[in-house]
Design a protein around this motif. Structure first.
Motif, PDB file in Angstrom:
ATOM      1  N   GLN A  17      -4.047   7.752   8.036  1.00  0.00           N
ATOM      2  CA  GLN A  17      -4.936   7.849   6.871  1.00  0.00           C
ATOM      3  C   GLN A  17      -4.806   6.632   5.961  1.00  0.00           C
ATOM      4  OE1 GLN A  17      -7.300   9.985   6.467  1.00  0.00           O
ATOM      5  NE2 GLN A  17      -6.755  11.356   8.145  1.00  0.00           N
ATOM      6  N   ILE A  18      -3.574   6.175   5.738  1.00  0.00           N
ATOM      7  CA  ILE A  18      -3.369   4.993   4.893  1.00  0.00           C
ATOM      8  C   ILE A  18      -4.011   3.766   5.530  1.00  0.00           C
ATOM      9  CG2 ILE A  18      -1.642   3.463   3.864  1.00  0.00           C
ATOM     10  CD1 ILE A  18       0.298   5.888   3.886  1.00  0.00           C
ATOM     11  N   VAL A  78       0.888  -1.161   0.000  1.00  0.00           N
ATOM     12  CA  VAL A  78       0.000   0.000   0.000  1.00  0.00           C
ATOM     13  C   VAL A  78       0.923   1.206   0.000  1.00  0.00           C
ATOM     14  CG1 VAL A  78      -1.728   1.329   1.245  1.00  0.00           C
ATOM     15  CG2 VAL A  78      -1.868  -1.148   1.221  1.00  0.00           C
ATOM     16  N   ALA A 115     -10.748  -0.412   6.452  1.00  0.00           N
ATOM     17  CA  ALA A 115     -12.145  -0.261   6.014  1.00  0.00           C
ATOM     18  C   ALA A 115     -12.629  -1.516   5.292  1.00  0.00           C
ATOM     19  CB  ALA A 115     -12.280   0.953   5.110  1.00  0.00           C
ATOM     20  N   LYS A 116     -11.693  -2.400   4.906  1.00  0.00           N
ATOM     21  CA  LYS A 116     -12.023  -3.646   4.217  1.00  0.00           C
ATOM     22  C   LYS A 116     -11.676  -4.823   5.133  1.00  0.00           C
ATOM     23  CE  LYS A 116     -10.534  -1.305  -0.009  1.00  0.00           C
ATOM     24  NZ  LYS A 116      -9.505  -1.292  -1.091  1.00  0.00           N
ATOM     25  N   ARG A 138      -6.444   3.611   7.731  1.00  0.00           N
ATOM     26  CA  ARG A 138      -7.913   3.696   7.761  1.00  0.00           C
ATOM     27  C   ARG A 138      -8.504   3.058   6.510  1.00  0.00           C
ATOM     28  NH1 ARG A 138     -10.737   9.273   8.818  1.00  0.00           N
ATOM     29  NH2 ARG A 138     -12.517   7.869   8.593  1.00  0.00           N
ATOM     30  N   ASN A 139      -7.883   3.318   5.354  1.00  0.00           N
ATOM     31  CA  ASN A 139      -8.361   2.733   4.107  1.00  0.00           C
ATOM     32  C   ASN A 139      -8.174   1.217   4.100  1.00  0.00           C
ATOM     33  OD1 ASN A 139      -9.032   5.285   3.105  1.00  0.00           O
ATOM     34  ND2 ASN A 139      -6.997   5.592   2.211  1.00  0.00           N
ATOM     35  N   VAL A 140      -7.038   0.778   4.688  1.00  0.00           N
ATOM     36  CA  VAL A 140      -6.779  -0.666   4.759  1.00  0.00           C
ATOM     37  C   VAL A 140      -7.808  -1.348   5.656  1.00  0.00           C
ATOM     38  CG1 VAL A 140      -5.148  -2.433   5.539  1.00  0.00           C
ATOM     39  CG2 VAL A 140      -4.311  -0.424   4.281  1.00  0.00           C
TER      40      VAL A 140
END
Length: 337
Positions: free
Chosen positions: A228-229, A214, A235-236, A231-233
């Motif tokens: 922030q990075i 990532v 979220a799945k 959080r996206n990880v």
């Protein structure tokens, strides 16, 4: 306001200008008692040395310049502290400048320090292109680069073996039975991060694992970027058993995002960092990480620079230090799972 001069000190003591000057320079021609009286009077009158005039006499300023890409970075601030300690131990003061991740500002502060006649400069390059942009000025002042593997370039530098560090960390996670390791925060355009990513890639392939990244779109590593990075990880659904963060600052951001997402570290996913910044060892963080030997790096950088200052005919030196694994509590073995 009137500045106190050596002549003022001499007048109060009833001695010559030369006697005061010799006492301040530590000359053996002045007795210990006289030197004590001179120093006491200087303190009482508020006299401070005119270092500009002094440097013109001794042909050096006894000041080193230090340029960091961002003083907010905990790794760089720790190194800066060690560098100042070593410089003072060697009889030098430090002038600190912040490039703020801006190559133009980096060039400006380098010219500023050279114009201030510092005896030498230690530089944390802002980008992998810093050498080329500063090349026209490097012949004017002894310079040592830090924390960037410049390999065959004709400039002195001190760095850690970033490739070996991530290779070591990936090997450690593999030894804990992790087979799906996510590398978080690779930053393209950075030589340091290029080598770190390659160490991870090669270790994965040596063990039949598929590298997975990532990447970071942020210009530098920070806790907020890691948050922030991650959080996206998070979220799945989790598809990895471990995260290898490119820096400790990113890893701490991952910890924050995991806590918000209800993900437990290391129970749900293991986390490994790189740098061993001061915060990494706090009980609430307890981060397993790859250590850069910061104090050793700082000592070697100052000593290397002073060698260049004292002997301008010296060539350039390349020193790459070995990182080490610091095991704390953020990684767990999957052997019994």
């Amino acid at each position: 306001m009137t500045k106190v001069t050596i002549k003022d000190v001499a007048k109060v003591l009833g001695v010559s200008y030369a006697t005061v000057s010799r006492a301040l320079s530590g000359s053996p021609e002045v007795s210990a008692e006289t030197r004590k009286r001179v120093l006491q009077t200087c303190r009482e009158l508020g006299y401070t040395t005119n270092y500009v005039a002094r440097s013109m006499v001794i042909k050096r300023t006894e000041i080193l310049g230090l340029i960091v890409s961002n003083i907010d970075n905990p790794f760089m601030s720790e190194l800066a502290n060690h560098i100042e300690e070593r410089a003072r131990a060697r009889g030098y003061n430090l002038m600190l400048c912040n490039a703020s991740h801006d190559t133009k500002q980096e060039e400006q502060v380098f010219q500023l320090l050279a114009g201030r006649q510092v005896d030498g400069i230690i530089l944390f390059p802002t980008t992998s292109n810093s050498y080329q942009s500063l090349k026209p000025y490097l012949s004017s002042v002894p310079t040592v680069f830090m924390s960037e593997n410049l390999y065959d370039l004709p400039v002195s530098y001190i760095a850690v073996d970033n490739y070996r560090g991530t290779h070591l960390g990936t090997e450690y996670l593999h030894s804990l039975q992790h087979r799906r390791i996510l590398y978080l925060g690779r930053r393209k355009g950075s030589t340091t991060h290029k080598h770190r990513a390659q160490g991870y890639i090669d270790a994965c392939r040596e063990h039949g694992m598929e590298p997975d990244f990532v990447d970071s779109s942020y210009p530098y590593s920070s806790i907020s970027a890691g948050y922030q990075i991650a959080r996206n990880v998070f979220a799945k659904p989790l598809t990895h058993t471990a995260i290898f963060a490119a820096t400790d600052s990113l890893a701490i951001g991952v910890l924050q995002a995991a806590q918000e997402a209800g993900i437990r570290i290391p129970e749900d996913i293991s986390l490994l960092g790189f740098d061993d910044i001061l915060h990494a060892g706090l009980p609430t963080i307890n981060l397993t990480t790859i250590e850069q030997p910061k104090k050793t790096m700082a000592t070697m950088a100052v000593d290397m620079l002073l060698d260049k200052i004292r002997d301008s005919s010296k060539g350039y030196s390349h020193s790459i230090l070995t990182p080490s694994l610091i095991v704390r509590g953020s990684c767990r073995s999957l052997e019994d799972v």
